[in-house]
Design an enzyme around this catalytic site. Structure first.
Site, short mmCIF file in Angstrom:
data_model
loop_
_atom_site.label_atom_id
_atom_site.label_comp_id
_atom_site.label_asym_id
_atom_site.label_seq_id
_atom_site.Cartn_x
_atom_site.Cartn_y
_atom_site.Cartn_z
N GLY A 73 0.62 -5.83 0.16
CA GLY A 73 -0.32 -5.92 -0.95
C GLY A 73 0.32 -6.34 -2.26
O GLY A 73 -0.36 -6.90 -3.12
N ALA A 122 0.83 -1.21 0.00
CA ALA A 122 0.00 0.00 0.00
C ALA A 122 0.87 1.25 0.00
O ALA A 122 1.97 1.27 0.55
CB ALA A 122 -0.91 0.01 1.21
N GLU A 155 2.47 -6.92 7.25
CA GLU A 155 1.51 -5.97 7.82
C GLU A 155 1.54 -5.91 9.34
O GLU A 155 1.26 -4.85 9.93
CB GLU A 155 0.10 -6.32 7.34
CG GLU A 155 -0.20 -5.92 5.90
CD GLU A 155 0.25 -6.96 4.89
OE1 GLU A 155 -0.10 -6.83 3.70
OE2 GLU A 155 0.95 -7.92 5.29
N GLU A 215 0.25 -10.00 -2.08
CA GLU A 215 -1.14 -10.42 -2.19
C GLU A 215 -1.59 -10.39 -3.66
O GLU A 215 -2.34 -11.27 -4.11
CB GLU A 215 -2.03 -9.52 -1.34
CG GLU A 215 -1.86 -9.75 0.16
CD GLU A 215 -2.70 -8.82 1.00
OE1 GLU A 215 -3.52 -9.32 1.79
OE2 GLU A 215 -2.54 -7.60 0.88
#
Length: 328
Positions: free
Chosen positions: A175, A130, A198, A178
């Site tokens: 992310g 992010a 995270e 991910e």
């Protein structure tokens, strides 16, 4: 011939027991008969950008954040989606999410696409996760909706009907990993770094990481990596099954991309409808019991029987030549 270009809504209704196999097959046939048209949101630029590819830019204030190349010639059918935010280490921003949604939607509706490579155009980085600088400027009420939209994007990426390959030539964190986990196949350089980190920020993976990582490497090891916010290199990632191939990085920093391109070229000559059906059968079958999975396989197999490609494959075999599949 009915060609699958979307599947989520159908398969949510498809989770039936083996006893309802005939009903499931009828539902499948009805769903696969749908037709789609191309989106008109894409602006096609005439200039070439490597491999004889045409670059498509998506409507945005920062048009260079994402570059989508539809390769041509012998590589026709291969789409290369390149993230290009060098100043932000390819971090996931609102703008990037918007552009990727448009790109995925276009790919999903284009039955000529046979495979997709997701890569970075920034040396040494895949995606740093992010955009925390942008996140810091968000009001608390904005964070949840943004994460939901990012999660939806990655879900859409995972739902593409064609094979997707993540080429990880640099760091894929949070992310970014991910996003790679949503792809069918992951290829990394040996020096690439990967991790769901995270918990270092007192949050958890919010775009599918807690669900996809255990499915890929197993529950216990996934917990260990997430709890400890551990980062692994490409060699370690291959050993634990996080990536299928780990290749030695080259001087130009694109070894994983080149290996991904080789794999896409292996996939390209195969029957495109069969590839889509095989992906659908595998993805949905692993989520259910074996009996239901076999019913899913039967429904998918029924879709390839009436195709011209199947007849072409038989004719080519008989005539001892290479088949020429058209996706029909």
């Amino acid at each position: 011939m009915a060609v699958l270009v979307g599947c989520r809504s159908f398969w949510q209704s498809f989770r039936v027991q083996a006893a309802h196999r005939q009903s499931a097959c009828r539902l499948a046939a009805a769903f696969f008969s749908r037709r789609y048209v191309l989106s008109n949101r894409v602006v096609l630029c005439p200039r070439l950008n490597g491999h004889g590819a045409v670059t498509r830019y998506y409507s945005s204030d920062s048009k260079d954040d994402l570059r989508v190349r539809y390769l041509d010639g012998e590589d026709s059918g291969i789409v290369v989606v390149g993230i290009n935010r060098p100043k932000a280490k390819n971090a996931i921003s609102k703008n990037l999410v918007k552009m990727m949604f448009e790109a995925v939607e276009d790919i999903k509706k284009n039955k000529k696409v046979r495979s997709v490579i997701l890569c970075s155009l920034v040396p040494g980085i895949f995606c740093a996760g992010a955009d925390l600088k942008e996140r810091a400027k968000m009001h608390q009420s904005e964070v949840g909706p943004f994460v939901s939209k990012a999660r939806a994007l990655i879900t859409e990426l995972g739902s593409l009907p064609v094979p997707t390959i993540a080429a990880i030539d640099g760091a894929a964190l949070g992310g970014g990993l991910e996003m790679a986990l949503a792809c069918d196949i992951r290829i990394s350089s040996n020096t690439a770094k990967m991790g769901l980190v995270e918990t270092k920020l007192a949050i958890i993976p919010g775009a599918g990481g807690t669900q996809r990582l255990p499915r890929v490497i197993g529950v216990s090891l996934a917990k260990e990596l997430i709890f400890a916010a551990r980062v692994v290199d490409g060699t370690q990632a291959q050993q634990m099954g996080l990536v299928s191939h780990s290749v030695e990085q080259n001087d130009s920093g694109d070894a994983a991309y080149l290996r991904a391109l080789e794999l896409a070229r292996e996939i390209n000559p195969q029957g495109p409808i069969a590839i889509r059906m095989a992906k659908l059968a595998i993805n949905q079958g692993i989520e259910v019991d074996l009996s239901t999975g076999l019913a899913i396989e039967e429904a998918c197999y029924s879709q390839v029987i009436p195709t011209k490609d199947r007849l072409e494959g038989l004719a080519a075999f008989k005539e001892k030549r290479q088949p020429h599949f058209k996706g029909e």
